[in-house]
Design a protein around this motif. Structure first.
Motif, short mmCIF file in Angstrom:
data_model
loop_
_atom_site.label_atom_id
_atom_site.label_comp_id
_atom_site.label_asym_id
_atom_site.label_seq_id
_atom_site.Cartn_x
_atom_site.Cartn_y
_atom_site.Cartn_z
N SER A 26 46.01 32.54 4.07
CA SER A 26 45.03 31.45 4.06
C SER A 26 45.52 30.27 4.87
CB SER A 26 44.76 31.00 2.63
OG SER A 26 44.14 29.72 2.65
N GLY A 42 44.12 24.24 -5.92
CA GLY A 42 42.75 24.75 -5.82
C GLY A 42 42.60 25.72 -4.65
N ARG A 43 43.34 25.50 -3.56
CA ARG A 43 43.25 26.41 -2.42
C ARG A 43 43.85 27.77 -2.75
NH1 ARG A 43 44.88 22.51 2.73
NH2 ARG A 43 43.14 21.06 2.48
N MET A 74 43.81 29.09 -5.86
CA MET A 74 42.76 29.69 -6.70
C MET A 74 41.66 30.28 -5.81
SD MET A 74 43.31 29.48 -10.02
CE MET A 74 41.64 29.68 -10.70
N ASP A 75 41.26 29.50 -4.82
CA ASP A 75 40.20 29.95 -3.92
C ASP A 75 40.60 31.23 -3.19
OD1 ASP A 75 37.59 29.15 -2.55
OD2 ASP A 75 38.92 29.50 -0.86
N ILE A 128 42.90 33.59 -3.96
CA ILE A 128 42.94 34.80 -4.78
C ILE A 128 41.52 35.20 -5.17
CG2 ILE A 128 45.30 34.38 -5.61
CD1 ILE A 128 44.13 33.54 -8.29
N GLY A 129 40.64 34.20 -5.27
CA GLY A 129 39.25 34.50 -5.64
C GLY A 129 38.53 35.34 -4.62
N TYR A 130 38.78 35.11 -3.33
CA TYR A 130 38.09 35.91 -2.30
C TYR A 130 38.93 37.08 -1.83
CZ TYR A 130 40.59 33.28 1.43
OH TYR A 130 41.54 32.72 2.24
N GLY A 180 39.58 39.89 -3.10
CA GLY A 180 39.16 41.23 -3.47
C GLY A 180 39.96 41.77 -4.65
N ALA A 181 40.99 41.05 -5.08
CA ALA A 181 41.77 41.49 -6.25
C ALA A 181 40.93 41.34 -7.51
CB ALA A 181 43.05 40.68 -6.36
N GLU A 182 41.13 42.28 -8.44
CA GLU A 182 40.46 42.24 -9.73
C GLU A 182 41.09 41.12 -10.55
OE1 GLU A 182 37.97 44.33 -10.44
OE2 GLU A 182 37.76 43.13 -12.28
N LEU A 183 40.31 40.13 -10.96
CA LEU A 183 40.89 39.04 -11.74
C LEU A 183 39.82 38.32 -12.55
CD1 LEU A 183 40.22 36.03 -10.33
CD2 LEU A 183 41.79 36.91 -8.64
N GLU A 231 39.17 34.45 -13.50
CA GLU A 231 39.72 33.14 -13.12
C GLU A 231 40.24 32.36 -14.32
OE1 GLU A 231 35.72 30.99 -11.84
OE2 GLU A 231 37.22 29.49 -12.28
N HIS A 232 39.67 32.59 -15.51
CA HIS A 232 40.07 31.81 -16.68
C HIS A 232 41.39 32.29 -17.29
CE1 HIS A 232 36.33 29.83 -16.22
NE2 HIS A 232 35.65 30.95 -16.36
N GLY A 241 43.24 29.02 -15.54
CA GLY A 241 42.38 28.75 -14.39
C GLY A 241 42.11 27.29 -14.11
N ASN A 257 33.12 34.72 -3.91
CA ASN A 257 34.45 34.44 -4.45
C ASN A 257 34.45 34.71 -5.95
OD1 ASN A 257 36.95 33.06 -5.24
ND2 ASN A 257 36.85 32.07 -3.25
N ARG A 258 35.56 35.29 -6.46
CA ARG A 258 35.63 35.55 -7.91
C ARG A 258 35.95 34.29 -8.68
NH1 ARG A 258 36.60 41.31 -10.02
NH2 ARG A 258 35.94 42.47 -8.19
N VAL A 259 36.45 33.30 -7.98
CA VAL A 259 36.63 31.99 -8.61
C VAL A 259 35.38 31.20 -8.25
CG1 VAL A 259 38.02 29.89 -8.66
CG2 VAL A 259 39.13 32.12 -8.47
N ILE A 293 38.45 20.39 -5.79
CA ILE A 293 38.52 21.37 -6.87
C ILE A 293 39.39 20.84 -8.00
CG2 ILE A 293 39.68 23.55 -7.46
CD1 ILE A 293 38.53 24.81 -5.05
N MET A 310 37.87 22.73 -0.72
CA MET A 310 37.28 23.81 0.06
C MET A 310 36.18 23.27 0.95
SD MET A 310 39.04 26.23 -0.72
CE MET A 310 40.37 25.25 -1.35
N ASP A 351 38.47 31.14 5.21
CA ASP A 351 38.59 30.82 3.79
C ASP A 351 37.20 30.63 3.20
OD1 ASP A 351 41.40 30.48 2.74
OD2 ASP A 351 41.56 29.37 4.61
N THR A 382 34.59 28.33 -3.22
CA THR A 382 34.15 28.63 -4.57
C THR A 382 32.74 28.12 -4.83
OG1 THR A 382 35.17 26.52 -5.21
CG2 THR A 382 36.46 28.52 -5.58
#
Lengths: 411, 411
Positions: free
Chosen positions: A312, A327-328, A330-331, A333-335, A337-340, A342-343, A358, B59-61, B126, B195, B233, B236
């Motif tokens: 990133s 926050g970046r 978090m962002d 890992i959010g995009y 594609g990993a199964e997660l 956030e909380h 989270g 995004n998952r977050v 964020i 973001m 990037d 969220t």
């Protein structure tokens, strides 16, 4: 937290590709790239045929010398490696392939070897024809100069815009015999535009079966060179080669040998040392960052999350700025594609908790977190709290110098 | 070469979210982020219930307002959108969700609407709690200020570090009735670290069935906002919303309506215009680059190759440097995962051939190619000569200013 073996057990000494008995090297300035002032041609020779293995770029655009190495390694035997800096011999078509073949032929003639025992490696500008007359003209003097030790000179001659040479050796005992593995690597330099080719050359006097050598090299690379990332761009020329000439006279190593793991761990320790030196010397790098993802459902999820963070641009520039911008992360890992969930996410900077469930952790302090980022080296540990899988990657920040270095003019 | 409709047929006028009859907007400075001097709170209201559709970050977050919008759009009806800049309300846990719900509740009370008819959007830092007291305190004045036209003010108030507001409208005829679509977007700004959320708001007086509206929005986004990339990037908070209030009194639009494609193409033309304005205003951007991959075996291969080129830091910095480094493009498509044969690849900079058969083209001149890269806008066209699939992406370079902007300190 990391699955890497403890390299404290295998302290890395200075040395390099001529540390193991039976290996010599030579370097000289052939002028392959006219502006270069440093030696640019390197020859490594084993006094006797060596078991050989290699790992190469998975890029679909492949440099001619990589194609040649793949072909010459079919028999798992090699005795010489010719390396040039200044020209990648990539995207050079049939002429590039003929040039690589001629280099192997000439080296073979000078050393009295079948050309298939000679490996060729190139790093430098893409798309420029190789100045073969310079290689031909300088080969006799190069062969005449073969000597040991020649570790530092060889590690210097394969550099492009690396700012420091990267070389070392490790020594241990197998079957009561002293065994040495030496190596050198280059990467991440780019004064003029070309790919930041990663090259790594390892020599050893171990006696080892061919399949076992390839196995050990692949396993070590997965834990070392495949765990570093600087800018996410994979070169057309990436190559890791190992030659093992058997001079140590241990019983031939294979996975059933009782001391097999010693060899594998020593090789991994050396390759990890070289790989991390490449990251520390990353283009424009000001921070060395160890990113660990744990608690992932699968190794693939851990890998996706860690790679997204390391790639990133927003995360890398926040490292450069010393800005504890969780926050970046978090962002990213959010995009990823990993199964997660956030909380469930927890993030630590070194040993300080930045994120819990989270969110910004209760009691956390941006000022304290900023002190972690202000260090030249620190770790970011992300716990997904979703499973058993863990991975660790090594990377660096992205500075204005990175952009400056890579925006320089080619013409 | 591009599958986008010709926007010449749908000239984009100035206007914005209040161009279509029946829509009003208001903005004010609520002080959500204390340092901000510009209006930061925007309300868009349709005089009557509007068919609504939305597209959100994958995004998952996910920010709280995105979760709220998804829920409120289940019935495909909405009448108001409240947007704040300065705080993303992301990674804020249960409190963040409650805050988004309260915002919708308060707007609904002031306007006499069920809160599920109210959509909430946020962009900014964020992980910081929303200053709800400021929103509550300013809502009465915001509602009292609803007016039309208010296009420029609204487009200004949703900006973060965007340097120019992005808004416009398009007008056409369906069933003999004049139909208007207006819209505004923001993105790619980042004075303080957060973001670079992409937000886009579209309003129309078209009468359209709910499923058809979602379909048209999704198709248009795939050809526009999903074809731009600045730094790879994904936020969220990314959100594209459309409200259509039916004031034009055309027969309800759906895919079987004879003039369905007019609406779709007009919507796509407006969204393309807004999307390209976001790229032109990319952080630190100095070059606007259109990257087309053609001759790919499948659309997925074309997409992989084009995205790898647009995301490559080495390619983006070469654009910044005005360096016609075609080898970096070859390298990026090589590791992209796209199916290709390097010896078939052709690359053009605008209309100049740089690469043919995977090598520097005969007669090509780096000096001439450098002149293409020296322009503020140019195209890179890559032909894989392997099949029928084509895609076009829009992106910008990566400059030292990008790094500087994103390295600024958060604490």
């Amino acid at each position: 937290m990391t699955s890497l073996p403890d390299s404290v057990q295998f302290p890395i000494g200075p040395g390099g590709v001529t540390s193991a008995p039976g290996f010599r090297a030579a370097t000289l300035l052939a002028g392959i790239k006219p502006s270069r002032k440093r030696d640019d041609l390197t020859l490594i020779v084993s006094d006797s045929p060596a078991t050989a293995a290699g790992i190469f770029t998975s890029n679909r655009v492949v440099a001619a010398p990589v194609r040649l190495c793949r072909r010459h390694l079919v028999g798992n035997l090699a005795q010489a490696i010719l390396i040039n800096a200044g020209n990648a011999n990539a995207c050079t078509g049939a002429q590039g392939m003929a040039d690589a073949e001629n280099s192997a032929l000439w080296v073979g003639q000078k050393l009295g070897l079948d050309p298939t025992r000679v490996l060729i490696c190139s790093t430098g500008t893409i798309g420029i024809p190789m100045p073969m007359e310079k290689i031909e003209a300088h080969l006799p003097r190069l062969v005449a100069g073969l000597t040991s030790p020649a570790d530092e000179a060889a590690a210097q001659a394969i550099m492009t815009t690396d700012t420091v040479p990267k070389h070392g050796h490790v020594r241990f005992t197998i079957d009561g015999k002293t065994v040495t593995i030496g190596g050198m690597a280059k990467g991440a330099g780019m004064i003029e535009p070309h790919m930041a080719t990663l090259l790594c050359f390892i020599t050893s006097d171990a006696q080892i079966e061919p399949e076992a050598l390839q196995l050990a090299l692949k396993a070590a690379a997965d834990l070392t060179f495949n765990r570093i990332t600087i800018d996410g761009d994979q070169s057309t020329n990436d190559t890791v080669l190992i030659l093992a000439n058997g001079h140590a006279k241990n019983n031939p190593l294979n996975p059933r040998h009782p001391e097999w793991s010693i060899f594998c761990n020593a090789l991994t320790a050396l390759m990890k040392d070289l790989a991390l030196r490449i990251v520390r010397d990353g283009e424009g790098a000001t921070r060395f960052v160890t990113v660990t993802v744990q608690g992932a459902p699968t190794p693939a999820d851990a890998d996706k999350a860690a790679r997204a963070v390391c790639r990133s641009l927003l995360v890398k520039t926040s490292w450069f700025g010393g800005d504890p911008n969780w926050g970046r992360i978090m962002d990213a890992i959010g995009y990823s594609g990993a199964e997660l969930d956030e909380h469930a996410v927890e993030i630590c900077f070194d040993n300080l908790v930045a994120v819990r469930n989270g969110r910004f952790a209760e009691g956390a302090s941006l000022e304290e977190l900023a002190k972690v980022y202000a260090q030249p080296a620190f770790s970011v540990t992300i716990d997904l709290h979703r499973g058993p899988a863990t991975t660790t990657l090594y990377t660096c920040d992205c500075s204005e110098a990175y952009v400056r270095i890579n925006a320089e003019y080619m013409t």
